[in-house]
Write a protein that holds these residues in place. Structure first.
Motif, PDB file in Angstrom:
ATOM      1  N   VAL A   5       0.837  -1.248  -0.092  1.00  0.00           N
ATOM      2  CA  VAL A   5       0.077  -0.042  -0.065  1.00  0.00           C
ATOM      3  C   VAL A   5       0.930   1.098   0.032  1.00  0.00           C
ATOM      4  N   GLU A   6       0.809   1.989  -1.227  1.00  0.00           N
ATOM      5  CA  GLU A   6       1.470   3.258  -1.351  1.00  0.00           C
ATOM      6  C   GLU A   6       0.649   4.423  -0.446  1.00  0.00           C
ATOM      7  N   LEU A  20       7.019   9.443   0.017  1.00  0.00           N
ATOM      8  CA  LEU A  20       6.243   8.579  -0.309  1.00  0.00           C
ATOM      9  C   LEU A  20       6.544   7.309   0.521  1.00  0.00           C
ATOM     10  N   SER A  21       5.553   6.435   0.787  1.00  0.00           N
ATOM     11  CA  SER A  21       5.885   5.461   1.539  1.00  0.00           C
ATOM     12  C   SER A  21       5.063   4.378   1.234  1.00  0.00           C
ATOM     13  N   CYS A  22       5.467   3.024   1.304  1.00  0.00           N
ATOM     14  CA  CYS A  22       4.804   1.853   0.696  1.00  0.00           C
ATOM     15  C   CYS A  22       5.112   0.906   2.029  1.00  0.00           C
ATOM     16  N   ALA A  23       4.115   0.206   2.631  1.00  0.00           N
ATOM     17  CA  ALA A  23       3.989  -0.888   3.570  1.00  0.00           C
ATOM     18  C   ALA A  23       3.431  -2.003   3.040  1.00  0.00           C
ATOM     19  N   ALA A  24       4.285  -3.047   3.349  1.00  0.00           N
ATOM     20  CA  ALA A  24       4.060  -4.404   2.927  1.00  0.00           C
ATOM     21  C   ALA A  24       3.479  -5.345   4.021  1.00  0.00           C
ATOM     22  N   SER A  25       2.537  -5.985   3.761  1.00  0.00           N
ATOM     23  CA  SER A  25       1.820  -7.024   4.791  1.00  0.00           C
ATOM     24  C   SER A  25       1.707  -8.244   4.195  1.00  0.00           C
ATOM     25  N   GLY A  26       1.364  -9.497   5.202  1.00  0.00           N
ATOM     26  CA  GLY A  26       1.137 -10.580   4.473  1.00  0.00           C
ATOM     27  C   GLY A  26       2.389 -11.428   4.883  1.00  0.00           C
ATOM     28  N   ARG A  27       2.595 -12.136   3.758  1.00  0.00           N
ATOM     29  CA  ARG A  27       3.614 -12.957   3.650  1.00  0.00           C
ATOM     30  C   ARG A  27       4.815 -12.404   3.759  1.00  0.00           C
ATOM     31  N   ARG A  72      14.647   2.342   3.446  1.00  0.00           N
ATOM     32  CA  ARG A  72      13.552   1.197   3.765  1.00  0.00           C
ATOM     33  C   ARG A  72      13.835   0.652   5.212  1.00  0.00           C
ATOM     34  N   ASP A  73      12.921   0.466   5.840  1.00  0.00           N
ATOM     35  CA  ASP A  73      12.815   0.141   7.267  1.00  0.00           C
ATOM     36  C   ASP A  73      12.236  -1.389   7.338  1.00  0.00           C
ATOM     37  N   ASN A  74      13.017  -2.310   7.396  1.00  0.00           N
ATOM     38  CA  ASN A  74      12.766  -3.685   7.598  1.00  0.00           C
ATOM     39  C   ASN A  74      11.784  -3.926   8.883  1.00  0.00           C
ATOM     40  N   ALA A  75      12.109  -3.121   9.948  1.00  0.00           N
ATOM     41  CA  ALA A  75      11.212  -3.550  11.153  1.00  0.00           C
ATOM     42  C   ALA A  75       9.697  -3.281  10.567  1.00  0.00           C
ATOM     43  N   LYS A  76       9.707  -2.209   9.920  1.00  0.00           N
ATOM     44  CA  LYS A  76       8.330  -1.893   9.545  1.00  0.00           C
ATOM     45  C   LYS A  76       7.770  -2.454   8.198  1.00  0.00           C
ATOM     46  N   THR A  78       8.510  -1.497   5.605  1.00  0.00           N
ATOM     47  CA  THR A  78       8.226  -0.181   4.489  1.00  0.00           C
ATOM     48  C   THR A  78       9.479   0.437   3.833  1.00  0.00           C
ATOM     49  N   VAL A  79       9.097   0.683   2.848  1.00  0.00           N
ATOM     50  CA  VAL A  79      10.052   1.533   1.801  1.00  0.00           C
ATOM     51  C   VAL A  79       9.611   2.974   1.424  1.00  0.00           C
TER      52      VAL A  79
END
Length: 120
Positions: A5-6, A20-27, A72-76, A78-79
């Motif tokens: 989700v951007e 801009l932010s992009c959050a990844a979720s799921g697998r 990027r913030d791998n803990a979140k 998010t890129v």
């Protein structure tokens, strides 16, 4: 499996900045590459920037080199894409994507995009 989700798009004055932010979720994936692409109406999608999992390998398109910064913030999961000195030609829908490394240079998952409009 994976949702991207951007956010952060909008109307910006030429010369201005936007993040801009992009959050990844799921697998979850190990050591995946995250990238940003953009597409203007009637134009072909183009690569903007990418960053490796560790952040040690970063690539920019010539058109944005020196103006955009990817991180990027791998803990979140998010890129980010910090965009400075924006130009009208930067107007496009911006997409984030994930390259899991299964096939080099092939991005496996994509977000729905966020519109960035730069006015003159």
């Amino acid at each position: 499996q994976v949702q991207l989700v951007e956010s952060g798009g909008g109307l910006v004055q030429a010369g201005g900045s936007r993040k801009l932010s992009c959050a990844a979720s799921g697998r979850t994936f190990s050591r995946y590459i995250m990238g940003w692409f953009r597409q203007a109406p009637g134009k072909e999608r183009e690569f903007v920037a990418s960053v490796s999992w560790s952040g040690s390998s970063i690539t920019y398109a010539v058109s944005v080199k020196g103006r955009f910064t990817i991180s990027r913030d791998n803990a979140k999961n998010t890129v980010y894409l910090q965009m400075n000195s924006l130009k009208p030609e930067d107007t496009a829908v911006y997409f984030c994507a994930i390259d899991t490394g299964g096939r080099l240079g092939v991005y496996d998952y994509w977000g729905q995009g966020t519109q960035v409009t730069v006015s003159s």
